[in-house]
Design an enzyme around this catalytic site. Structure first.
Site, PDB file in Angstrom:
ATOM      1  CE  LYS A  69      24.193  44.781  11.783  1.00 29.24           C
ATOM      2  NZ  LYS A  69      22.918  44.028  12.205  1.00 29.24           N
ATOM      3  CE  LYS A  93      21.749  53.964  17.414  1.00 30.78           C
ATOM      4  NZ  LYS A  93      21.118  52.866  17.952  1.00 30.78           N
ATOM      5  CE  LYS A 105      15.656  49.050  15.985  1.00 26.98           C
ATOM      6  NZ  LYS A 105      17.096  49.452  16.611  1.00 26.98           N
ATOM      7  CB  THR A 189      24.340  48.029  23.576  1.00 27.44           C
ATOM      8  OG1 THR A 189      24.122  47.281  22.267  1.00 27.44           O
ATOM      9  CG2 THR A 189      23.711  49.509  23.396  1.00 27.44           C
ATOM     10  CG  ASN A 221      21.280  43.075  25.537  1.00 26.24           C
ATOM     11  OD1 ASN A 221      22.140  44.124  25.213  1.00 26.24           O
ATOM     12  ND2 ASN A 221      21.557  41.939  25.455  1.00 26.24           N
ATOM     13  CB  SER A 349      25.821  44.529  14.840  1.00 29.27           C
ATOM     14  OG  SER A 349      25.025  43.763  15.607  1.00 29.27           O
TER      15      SER A 349
HETATM   16  P1  NAD Z   1      15.318  44.740  26.419  1.00 30.01           P
HETATM   17  O1  NAD Z   1      14.057  44.000  25.858  1.00 30.01           O
HETATM   18  O2  NAD Z   1      16.592  43.774  26.741  1.00 30.01           O
HETATM   19  O3  NAD Z   1      15.242  45.320  27.995  1.00 30.01           O
HETATM   20  C1  NAD Z   1      14.105  46.613  27.800  1.00 30.01           C
HETATM   21  C2  NAD Z   1      14.020  46.916  29.514  1.00 30.01           C
HETATM   22  O4  NAD Z   1      13.165  48.037  29.376  1.00 30.01           O
HETATM   23  C3  NAD Z   1      13.378  45.781  30.203  1.00 30.01           C
HETATM   24  O5  NAD Z   1      14.104  45.572  31.461  1.00 30.01           O
HETATM   25  C4  NAD Z   1      12.098  46.333  30.380  1.00 30.01           C
HETATM   26  O6  NAD Z   1      11.452  45.554  31.221  1.00 30.01           O
HETATM   27  C5  NAD Z   1      12.127  47.723  30.414  1.00 30.01           C
HETATM   28  N1  NAD Z   1      10.855  48.405  29.983  1.00 30.01           N
HETATM   29  C6  NAD Z   1      10.155  48.446  28.997  1.00 30.01           C
HETATM   30  N2  NAD Z   1       9.359  49.019  29.348  1.00 30.01           N
HETATM   31  C7  NAD Z   1       9.615  50.108  30.200  1.00 30.01           C
HETATM   32  C8  NAD Z   1       9.000  51.252  30.866  1.00 30.01           C
HETATM   33  N3  NAD Z   1       7.909  51.811  30.558  1.00 30.01           N
HETATM   34  N4  NAD Z   1       9.576  51.791  31.763  1.00 30.01           N
HETATM   35  C9  NAD Z   1      10.812  51.433  32.361  1.00 30.01           C
HETATM   36  N5  NAD Z   1      11.399  50.312  31.862  1.00 30.01           N
HETATM   37  C10 NAD Z   1      10.654  49.408  30.842  1.00 30.01           C
HETATM   38  O7  NAD Z   1      15.732  45.482  25.511  1.00 30.01           O
HETATM   39  P2  NAD Z   1      17.169  46.351  25.016  1.00 30.01           P
HETATM   40  O8  NAD Z   1      17.931  45.547  23.988  1.00 30.01           O
HETATM   41  O9  NAD Z   1      17.747  46.482  26.370  1.00 30.01           O
HETATM   42  O10 NAD Z   1      16.881  47.784  24.532  1.00 30.01           O
HETATM   43  C11 NAD Z   1      16.999  48.912  25.553  1.00 30.01           C
HETATM   44  C12 NAD Z   1      16.767  50.352  24.716  1.00 30.01           C
HETATM   45  O11 NAD Z   1      18.045  49.983  24.013  1.00 30.01           O
HETATM   46  C13 NAD Z   1      15.802  50.289  23.339  1.00 30.01           C
HETATM   47  O12 NAD Z   1      15.560  51.726  23.244  1.00 30.01           O
HETATM   48  C14 NAD Z   1      16.722  49.726  22.404  1.00 30.01           C
HETATM   49  O13 NAD Z   1      16.248  50.319  21.162  1.00 30.01           O
HETATM   50  C15 NAD Z   1      18.143  50.197  22.668  1.00 30.01           C
HETATM   51  N6  NAD Z   1      19.173  49.750  21.928  1.00 30.01           N
HETATM   52  C16 NAD Z   1      19.227  48.396  22.024  1.00 30.01           C
HETATM   53  C17 NAD Z   1      20.552  47.768  21.578  1.00 30.01           C
HETATM   54  C18 NAD Z   1      20.906  46.368  21.727  1.00 30.01           C
HETATM   55  O14 NAD Z   1      21.869  46.054  21.276  1.00 30.01           O
HETATM   56  N7  NAD Z   1      19.943  45.718  22.304  1.00 30.01           N
HETATM   57  C19 NAD Z   1      21.530  48.520  20.664  1.00 30.01           C
HETATM   58  C20 NAD Z   1      20.964  49.749  20.781  1.00 30.01           C
HETATM   59  C21 NAD Z   1      20.111  50.446  21.560  1.00 30.01           C
END
Ligand code: NAD
Length: 415
Positions: A69, A93, A105, A189, A221, A349
């Site tokens: 997953k 996790k 992943k 999340t 997100n 999920s």
């Molecule tokens: P996303 O694409 O929706 O958002 C990422 C955000 O980070 C955006 O606002 C982008 O502009 C910003 N960003 C990108 N590069 C950057 C930088 N160098 N400095 C500052 N900001 C920057 O992605 P997401 O789903 O919100 O994921 C964010 C983190 O959370 C990732 O590490 C992801 O692996 C982790 N995560 C996501 C989920 C999920 O359900 N989406 C679950 C667990 C963990």
């Protein structure tokens, strides 16, 4: 940001956890390498008629506790090494959360902002065609990550269903609601991060939420939903950022208004009543809680000394290097580790997967109540483990996961 090999970091974290939690040689050997990894080339007909070939990856790290997953990342820096690290963290996790899933992943090296909707759809369908033999509801279940969203996950489920010749929504999670998605998945999340924080807060500080300020790096997100959840609990959000930089206001920000502004202007900059701030300076703001919610390696040995918050809530995966962990620990800063703090996404999920398999649709209230109860329980478990082992929350979370992985291995080998 990616100045450090994330998989090496992940292995160092494991080695450090093994000093406080003994496991069998068999498990230790299994956890050193992914069970399977695949690199694919995906040809895509672009809107101008030319063909571009993109590189994609899927790493299936461990199936000890259930089907693989993990999310799919579309990002220009995505590579096999990063995906391998993220798949490793997913394994832990899912074990910390106690959900019946293994770890995987995926990713494609691409900047999705430069592609049209049609190009993203063709890229996604091509990716699924390459991966189909190793996907499936009981084999490997992708979800969203950086650069992917409900639309992409809906396309993944649709293409897989076409290939196998029957509707198979349980092959992917994070889909649109009318395509078998779960209520509450988009918020999960961020909501999970808030529940984890609230469960641990009484142990970490005497302050109440209304007395606490928060700076969030990454307003995607995860970061935006976390901001909304913390705001409604009474925390003051003093800064948020995206890849282009951030905004700062000591008076506090209303996340809904910020979100609307970003939608209308495609930038955070210029939001009324705020000053611009760089992503680096945001992390160094004097505040109670700093939240890396963007990418890996946000806090390293180069800036850890400058962190002035009392709590680091890791919403991104792998945002803190192990060297930074040690520096923060010495400064008395508590780090709430990613494998606990951001597990709300994979938990919901898994609820989506379960609903699809049973042909059910649960209400948002039921989903989020279930999530809150689970994260309350597991956050307390991690806290108690850290007291018992006299260690930090990251090692404690790893220790709990290792114990559960050991049980799963025991059950398999006993057969
Ligand atoms: P996303 O694409 O929706 O958002 C990422 C955000 O980070 C955006 O606002 C982008 O502009 C910003 N960003 C990108 N590069 C950057 C930088 N160098 N400095 C500052 N900001 C920057 O992605 P997401 O789903 O919100 O994921 C964010 C983190 O959370 C990732 O590490 C992801 O692996 C982790 N995560 C996501 C989920 C999920 O359900 N989406 C679950 C667990 C963990």
């Amino acid at each position: 940001m990616a100045d450090m090999d994330p998989f090496e970091q992940a292995q160092i974290q494991l080695a450090r956890a093994l000093k406080v939690q003994k496991i069998s040689d068999a498990l230790s050997a299994r956890l050193r390498k992914p069970e399977r990894e695949i690199t694919v080339a995906i040809p895509v007909t672009m809107d101008d008629g030319t063909t571009r070939v993109f590189e994609g990856y899927r790493v299936q790290y461990s199936s000890l506790r259930g089907p693989y997953k993990g999310g799919i990342r579309y990002h220009p820096d995505a590579d096999i090494n990063e995906v391998r690290a993220l798949a490793f963290w997913m394994t832990f996790k899912c074990a910390v959360a106690g959900i019946p899933m293994g770890g995987g992943k995926g990713g494609i090296t691409v900047d999705p902002k430069t592609l049209s909707a049609g190009e993203i759809e063709r890229l996604t369908r091509g990716f699924v065609q390459r991966l189909a033999p190793i996907l499936g509801p009981y084999m490997d279940v992708p979800g969203p990550d950086v650069g992917t969203n409900a639309v992409v996950l809906g396309i993944i489920a649709d293409e897989y269903s076409e290939i196998v010749g029957k509707p198979t929504p349980a092959v992917a999670t994070g889909k649109p609601i009318n395509e078998g998605g779960s209520e509450g998945r988009a918020a999960a999340t961020g909501a999970g991060g808030m529940h984890t924080l609230m469960a641990l807060l009484p142990h970490l500080t005497k302050k109440k939420p209304a007395q606490m300020t928060v700076a969030i790096q990454g307003f995607g997100n995860v970061g935006s939903f976390l901001a909304r959840n913390l705001f409604s609990e009474g925390f003051k959000i003093i800064a948020v950022s995206d890849s282009k930089g951030g905004i700062h206001s000591e008076k506090g920000l209303n996340p809904d208004a910020v979100e609307r502004y970003k939608k209308d202007n495609s930038t955070l900059k210029g939001f009324p009543g705020t000053k611009s701030i760089t992503n680096e300076k945001l992390l160094e703001l004097p505040c109670e809680i700093v939240v890396p919610a963007a990418l890996e390696n946000a806090i390293t040995k180069h800036n850890a000394k400058k962190i002035r918050a009392n709590i680091v809530l890791e919403m991104a995966n792998g945002p803190t290097s192990t060297e930074a962990d040690d520096i923060l620990f010495k400064k008395g800063i508590a780090v709430v580790p990613d494998i606990l703090a951001n597990s709300g996404g994979v938990v919901v999920s898994t609820y989506e997967w379960e609903q699809n398999l049973k042909g059910e649709h649960w209400s948002e209230k039921d989903v989020l109540d279930k999530l809150r109860k689970l994260l309350n329980r597991e956050s307390k478990n991690v806290w108690e483990r850290s007291k018992k082992l006299k260690t930090d929350l990251r090692r404690a979370a790893f220790a709990l996961a290792l114990e559960r992985l050991e049980k799963a291995l025991g059950a398999k080998t006993a057969k």
